[in-house]
Design an enzyme around this catalytic site. Structure first.
Site, mmCIF file in Angstrom:
data_model
loop_
_atom_site.group_PDB
_atom_site.id
_atom_site.type_symbol
_atom_site.label_atom_id
_atom_site.label_comp_id
_atom_site.label_asym_id
_atom_site.label_seq_id
_atom_site.Cartn_x
_atom_site.Cartn_y
_atom_site.Cartn_z
ATOM 1 N N ASP A 24 -11.702 -11.879 -0.582
ATOM 2 C CA ASP A 24 -11.583 -11.189 -1.868
ATOM 3 C C ASP A 24 -12.643 -10.096 -2.009
ATOM 4 O OD1 ASP A 24 -10.546 -10.643 -4.335
ATOM 5 O OD2 ASP A 24 -11.532 -12.302 -5.356
ATOM 6 N N GLY A 25 -12.297 -9.051 -2.723
ATOM 7 C CA GLY A 25 -13.276 -8.029 -3.084
ATOM 8 C C GLY A 25 -13.058 -6.667 -2.429
ATOM 9 N N ARG A 28 -12.688 -3.823 -5.202
ATOM 10 C CA ARG A 28 -13.952 -3.486 -5.878
ATOM 11 C C ARG A 28 -14.912 -2.770 -4.937
ATOM 12 N NH1 ARG A 28 -15.329 -9.217 -7.652
ATOM 13 N NH2 ARG A 28 -13.507 -9.649 -6.366
ATOM 14 N N ARG A 37 -8.582 1.847 -3.953
ATOM 15 C CA ARG A 37 -8.617 0.428 -3.572
ATOM 16 C C ARG A 37 -8.104 0.216 -2.142
ATOM 17 N NH1 ARG A 37 -8.696 -3.631 -6.974
ATOM 18 N NH2 ARG A 37 -7.116 -4.700 -5.734
ATOM 19 N N HIS A 41 -8.986 -2.157 1.713
ATOM 20 C CA HIS A 41 -8.167 -2.990 2.608
ATOM 21 C C HIS A 41 -8.284 -2.510 4.062
ATOM 22 C CE1 HIS A 41 -6.744 -4.986 -0.891
ATOM 23 N NE2 HIS A 41 -6.021 -3.974 -1.328
ATOM 24 N N SER A 69 -0.856 -13.039 -0.837
ATOM 25 C CA SER A 69 -0.313 -14.216 -1.520
ATOM 26 C C SER A 69 1.065 -13.907 -2.095
ATOM 27 C CB SER A 69 -1.260 -14.659 -2.631
ATOM 28 O OG SER A 69 -1.122 -13.807 -3.743
ATOM 29 N N THR A 70 1.763 -14.980 -2.484
ATOM 30 C CA THR A 70 3.078 -14.793 -3.109
ATOM 31 C C THR A 70 2.933 -13.995 -4.410
ATOM 32 O OG1 THR A 70 2.730 -17.055 -3.932
ATOM 33 C CG2 THR A 70 4.305 -16.810 -2.167
ATOM 34 N N GLU A 71 1.731 -14.008 -4.992
ATOM 35 C CA GLU A 71 1.504 -13.294 -6.268
ATOM 36 C C GLU A 71 1.083 -11.837 -6.051
ATOM 37 O OE1 GLU A 71 0.131 -16.453 -5.649
ATOM 38 O OE2 GLU A 71 1.812 -17.340 -6.743
ATOM 39 N N ASN A 72 0.656 -11.501 -4.820
ATOM 40 C CA ASN A 72 0.144 -10.139 -4.586
ATOM 41 C C ASN A 72 1.222 -9.053 -4.693
ATOM 42 O OD1 ASN A 72 -2.405 -11.091 -2.126
ATOM 43 N ND2 ASN A 72 -2.582 -10.796 -4.335
ATOM 44 N N ARG A 191 -12.389 -19.720 -7.614
ATOM 45 C CA ARG A 191 -11.096 -20.420 -7.689
ATOM 46 C C ARG A 191 -10.388 -20.328 -6.354
ATOM 47 N NH1 ARG A 191 -10.618 -16.068 -11.439
ATOM 48 N NH2 ARG A 191 -9.737 -14.254 -10.397
HETATM 49 C C1 FPP Z 1 -8.423 -9.212 -1.723
HETATM 50 O O1 FPP Z 1 -9.142 -8.137 -2.255
HETATM 51 C C2 FPP Z 1 -7.649 -8.808 -0.576
HETATM 52 C C3 FPP Z 1 -6.288 -8.803 -0.492
HETATM 53 C C4 FPP Z 1 -5.389 -9.250 -1.575
HETATM 54 C C5 FPP Z 1 -5.594 -8.324 0.696
HETATM 55 C C6 FPP Z 1 -6.276 -8.632 1.985
HETATM 56 C C7 FPP Z 1 -5.543 -7.910 2.983
HETATM 57 C C8 FPP Z 1 -6.054 -7.394 4.090
HETATM 58 C C9 FPP Z 1 -7.475 -7.538 4.473
HETATM 59 C C10 FPP Z 1 -5.148 -6.587 4.953
HETATM 60 C C11 FPP Z 1 -4.036 -7.304 5.673
HETATM 61 C C12 FPP Z 1 -4.430 -8.444 6.469
HETATM 62 C C13 FPP Z 1 -4.401 -8.614 7.810
HETATM 63 C C14 FPP Z 1 -4.728 -9.957 8.328
HETATM 64 C C15 FPP Z 1 -4.109 -7.565 8.758
HETATM 65 P P1 FPP Z 1 -8.762 -7.577 -3.678
HETATM 66 O O2 FPP Z 1 -7.886 -6.397 -3.510
HETATM 67 O O3 FPP Z 1 -8.179 -8.670 -4.519
HETATM 68 O O4 FPP Z 1 -10.155 -7.138 -4.197
HETATM 69 P P2 FPP Z 1 -10.643 -7.058 -5.718
HETATM 70 O O5 FPP Z 1 -10.789 -8.481 -6.191
HETATM 71 O O6 FPP Z 1 -11.940 -6.348 -5.612
HETATM 72 O O7 FPP Z 1 -9.604 -6.317 -6.487
#
Ligand code: FPP
Length: 237
Positions: A24-25, A28, A37, A41, A69-72, A191
């Site tokens: 996560d993160g 941000r 954002r 990634h 995730s299924t929610e993403n 969580r």
């Molecule tokens: C959480 O950060 C990250 C994700 C929901 C996506 C993670 C995906 C990757 C690293 C790319 C694909 C994966 C692979 C294995 C190639 P966030 O966006 O929720 O961060 P935030 O909490 O700061 O908004």
């Protein structure tokens, strides 16, 4: 940015055979740098590669990461599209990365959510890495509740009338890995967000403020050290 500090004397034993990461993160991290954002990634995938490599180096046999995730799917269309394109790019490199690291790649989740071309690539990576000895489970279009329902339905299709824990466990997407010993969530939220709900019943949980793109070997070592200080009783005394 992504140096992994060398520490040749740091190894885990059988007490820590499976680690899960909620990465996560990313968003941000990018926004803090005045970037979109999606850029978080891009860097997050590089971090993912270096962290799974490091986990293998210190002897962790099973790593599971929560990639999507299924929610993403609820995220803005452009962000979902970017994560999907990074995932496709990763699939193109996955075979080489898995071979270099003796890792068997398995995807947890419902592949029917992905385009056919992506599903074919996922199946190919799984088949081509099947002989490797370390496990890298990538949870994509994955969520704990849906996984438990899928496992229950598989068991029912196989003829189970009254479900047992064993029926669920042998039908989980993650059935080839033991239950996670340690789950690490970066990004300062406390969580599980529907990650490995069944499997995490007795996992040790470790939360850190580090945003995923900043995650380094030293942060993994801090989580591992914290794990070894815990007293795991599994409901006993
Ligand atoms: C959480 O950060 C990250 C994700 C929901 C996506 C993670 C995906 C990757 C690293 C790319 C694909 C994966 C692979 C294995 C190639 P966030 O966006 O929720 O961060 P935030 O909490 O700061 O908004």
């Amino acid at each position: 940015m992504l140096q992994i500090a060398e520490d040749r004397n740091f190894f885990v034993d059988d007490a820590l055979s499976h680690i899960g990461f909620i990465m996560d993160g990313n968003g941000r991290w990018a926004l803090k740098r005045g970037k979109p954002r999606e850029y978080g990634h891009v860097v997050g995938v590089k971090t993912f590669e270096s962290i799974v490599r490091y986990c293998k180096e210190i002897g962790i046999r099973h790593v599971t990461v929560y990639a999507f995730s299924t929610e993403n799917w609820k995220r803005p269309e452009a962000e979902v599209a970017k994560i999907m394109s990074l995932f496709l790019e990763y699939l193109d490199r996955a075979k080489r990365i898995a071979d270099e690291n003796d890792m068997r790649v398995l995807f947890l989740g419902d592949p029917s959510g992905f385009p056919e071309k992506t599903r074919e690539k996922m199946a190919k990576v799984e088949a081509e890495t099947a002989e490797h000895s370390y496990y890298l489970n990538i949870a994509v279009n994955s969520g704990g509740r849906a996984e438990i329902i899928r496992a229950a339905n598989r068991a029912i299709r196989e003829g189970a009338k009254e479900l047992t824990e064993a029926d669920i466990e042998k039908n989980l997407d993650s059935r080839r890995s033991p239950m996670p010993d340690l789950i690490v969530r970066t990004g300062g939220e406390y969580r599980l967000s529907n990650f490995l709900l069944w499997q995490s019943a007795y996992s040790e949980l470790y939360f850190c403020e580090t945003l995923w793109p900043d995650m380094k070997a030293e942060d993994v070592r801090a989580a591992v050290r914290a794990f070894y200080k815990r007293n795991r009783r599994f409901g006993g005394v």
